[in-house]
Design an enzyme around this catalytic site. Structure first.
Site: not given
Ligand code: NI
Length: 389
Positions: A359, A134-135, A78
Site C-alpha cells: 500500500h 478485496e481492498e 483489485d
C-alpha cells in the site's frame, strides 16, 4: 499421478506487468475481468462472468471418479487509489490508481495455474475464482452470495498473498488464525456549541472525544483477556472550525482488529456502551455505527499441512517460515469460514532486502515470487485432489 507442464516464467511476468499498467479499483475490474475470461475461455474452461459484480470463475471438471473433489483457487484482482511513484517501464498508466498490494501478481498466478491445469490429467474438478474488491472487503462475500461455492460444490479453497515482509524464496503458512478480523466504527458526538470563553454554557464534544479515545483504548487494556490478541486504532477525529468557538459536534472513526474469540464477539457492544456512557456522563449524546468488514482468516490444520508439504517441496524446509501472522485483514477469510482451506504468504521482497511496504506508492515485488506462487497453488491443488482418490 498428475504431471504438470513447467511454469512459464516469461508469460507470468508479462501478464503481471500488463495488469500492473492497468490497475482497477474494487468492483471496477472490467478490463482485468475481460482479460481473465478471454484467457480461460481460450484454455477451454467453462467461464462465468459477473459473479459478484465483476468476478470471473473458470471451472474445469476432471476425470470423473468415485469421490472426485472440487478445489477452489482464489485470486483477488483489485488495485488501490494510490499514485504510483515507481519509475519502471510497466508503471501504472492510470493516474491515482496502482497495484500497490500485489494483486496483479495474484491474477497472473491464477492464470498460470489455469494454463498448467488445462491440458493435465486431474483427478477432480478445479474452480478458479478471480475475485473483485478485496481492498474494500466485500468481493469475497459478493462471490459467495452469487454461488461461487456451488455447482460443482467446492470442498476446499486455497489462496496466497505475495508478501513483501518476507524475502523471495520463502513461504509462510500456519494453522489457525493468521490474519485479523476487520471492523470499522464511526461515532458522532452531539454536544452543544458555544463561546470558547464560556464552556459552562456549552457541551464540548472535543473534550468528550478525547475521553472517548481513552475509553476505547481502555477496552483493549481492561476489558480484553490479555491472551486474546486485539487492537483498536482511532484514526480520524473531526470537530470545529474556529479557535474561539466550541463546536456542536465531533466525529471519531477507527478500526478494531482481533483473531476472533470472546473479545471479537463482545467488542461491538463494548464500543457502543463506552461511547454512550461517556457521552451521557458529559450531558451529550452519541450516535454509534459499527460495521463488521471481514472475519478473522483461519487456516484449517489438515489443509495447512497439505500446503506446507507442497511448500517444502518447492522452496525446501529452510525457507519455510512459521508463525507469520498479521493484524491486517483479508477477505479470503469468508471462503475459509465456509470450506476448509489454507492461505499462505509467498515472500516477494527482493533478496537485497529493499522492499517497499504494501500500500505504499513505491511498492513493487521481486517477480521470482510469481513462479513460487504458481507452483505453490498448482501443487497444493493437485495434492488435495489426489488425496481424494
Ligand atoms: Ni492485498
Amino acid at each position: 499421478m498428475t504431471t504438470l507442464p513447467p511454469v512459464d516464467r516469461d508469460q507470468l511476468i508479462a501478464t503481471r506487468r500488463d495488469l500492473h499498467q492497468h490497475p482497477e479499483l474494487g468492483f471496477e475490474e472490467r478490463r482485468t475481468g475481460a482479460l481473465v475470461a478471454e484467457r480461460l475461455e481460450r484454455l477451454g474452461y467453462t467461464v462465468q462472468k459477473g459473479v459478484g459484480k465483476t468476478g470471473v470463475v473458470g471451472v474445469r471438471d476432471g476425470a470423473p471418479q468415485g469421490n472426485a473433489r472440487c478445489v477452489l483457487i482464489r485470486a483477488d484482482m483489485d488495485a488501490l487509489p494510490i499514485e504510483e511513484a515507481n519509475d519502471v517501464p510497466y508503471r501504472s498508466q492510470h493516474p491515482g490508481k496502482m497495484h500497490a498490494c500485489g494483486h496483479d501478481g495474484h491474477v497472473a498466478i491464477g492464470l498460470e495455474v489455469a494454463r498448467r491445469f488445462h491440458a493435465a490429467y486431474l483427478p477432480g474438478a478445479v474452480k478458479l475464482a478471480f475475485q473483485p474488491a478485496e481492498e474494500i472487503s466485500n468481493g469475497a462475500e459478493a462471490m459467495i452470495a452469487a454461488g461461487v461455492l456451488d455447482g460443482p460444490t467446492v470442498d476446499a479453497a486455497f489462496g496466497i498473498h505475495l508478501w513483501n515482509d518476507l524475502p523471495v524464496g520463502s513461504i509462510a503458512v500456519m494453522a489457525g488464525p493468521m490474519m485479523a478480523s476487520v471492523d470499522e466504527f464511526e461515532i458522532a458526538i452531539v454536544g452543544k456549541g458555544g463561546h470558547a470563553a464560556a464552556p459552562h454554557q456549552a457541551i464540548d464534544p472535543v473534550l468528550i472525544a478525547a475521553h472517548m479515545v481513552t475509553g476505547l483504548q481502555s477496552l483493549i487494556s481492561r476489558r480484553r483477556n490479555p491472551f486474546e490478541e486485539g487492537v483498536i486504532s482511532v484514526t480520524q477525529m473531526n470537530a470545529g472550525h474556529a479557535f474561539n468557538v466550541i463546536p456542536g459536534r465531533a466525529t471519531l472513526r477507527g478500526t478494531v482488529r482481533t483473531f476472533g474469540g470472546r473479545f471479537y464477539d463482545e467488542v461491538p457492544r463494548l464500543v457502543e456502551e463506552t461511547a454512550q456512557g461517556i457521552a451521557h456522563a458529559f450531558g451529550a449524546r452519541a450516535e454509534v455505527r459499527y460495521r463488521r468488514m471481514s472475519k478473522p482468516l483461519v487456516n484449517d490444520p489438515a489443509m495447512t499441512t497439505l500446503m506446507n508439504e507442497a511448500a517444502r517441496e518447492i522452496v525446501g524446509p529452510d525457507r519455510l517460515v512459521d508463525g507469520v501472522r498479521t493484524m491486517g485483514g483479508e477477505d479470503m477469510s469468508f471462503f475459509l469460514a465456509k470450506v476448509p482451506g489454507a492461505f499462505a504468504f509467498v515472500g516477494s521482497a527482493p533478496s537485497d532486502g529493499k522492499a517497499s511496504p504494501h500500500h505504499s506508492p513505491t511498492f513493487d515485488i521481486d517477480e521470482g515470487s510469481l513462479v513460487i506462487g504458481a507452483e505453490l497453488l498448482s501443487r497444493t491443488a493437485v495434492r488435495y485432489l489426489e488425496q481424494g482418490n
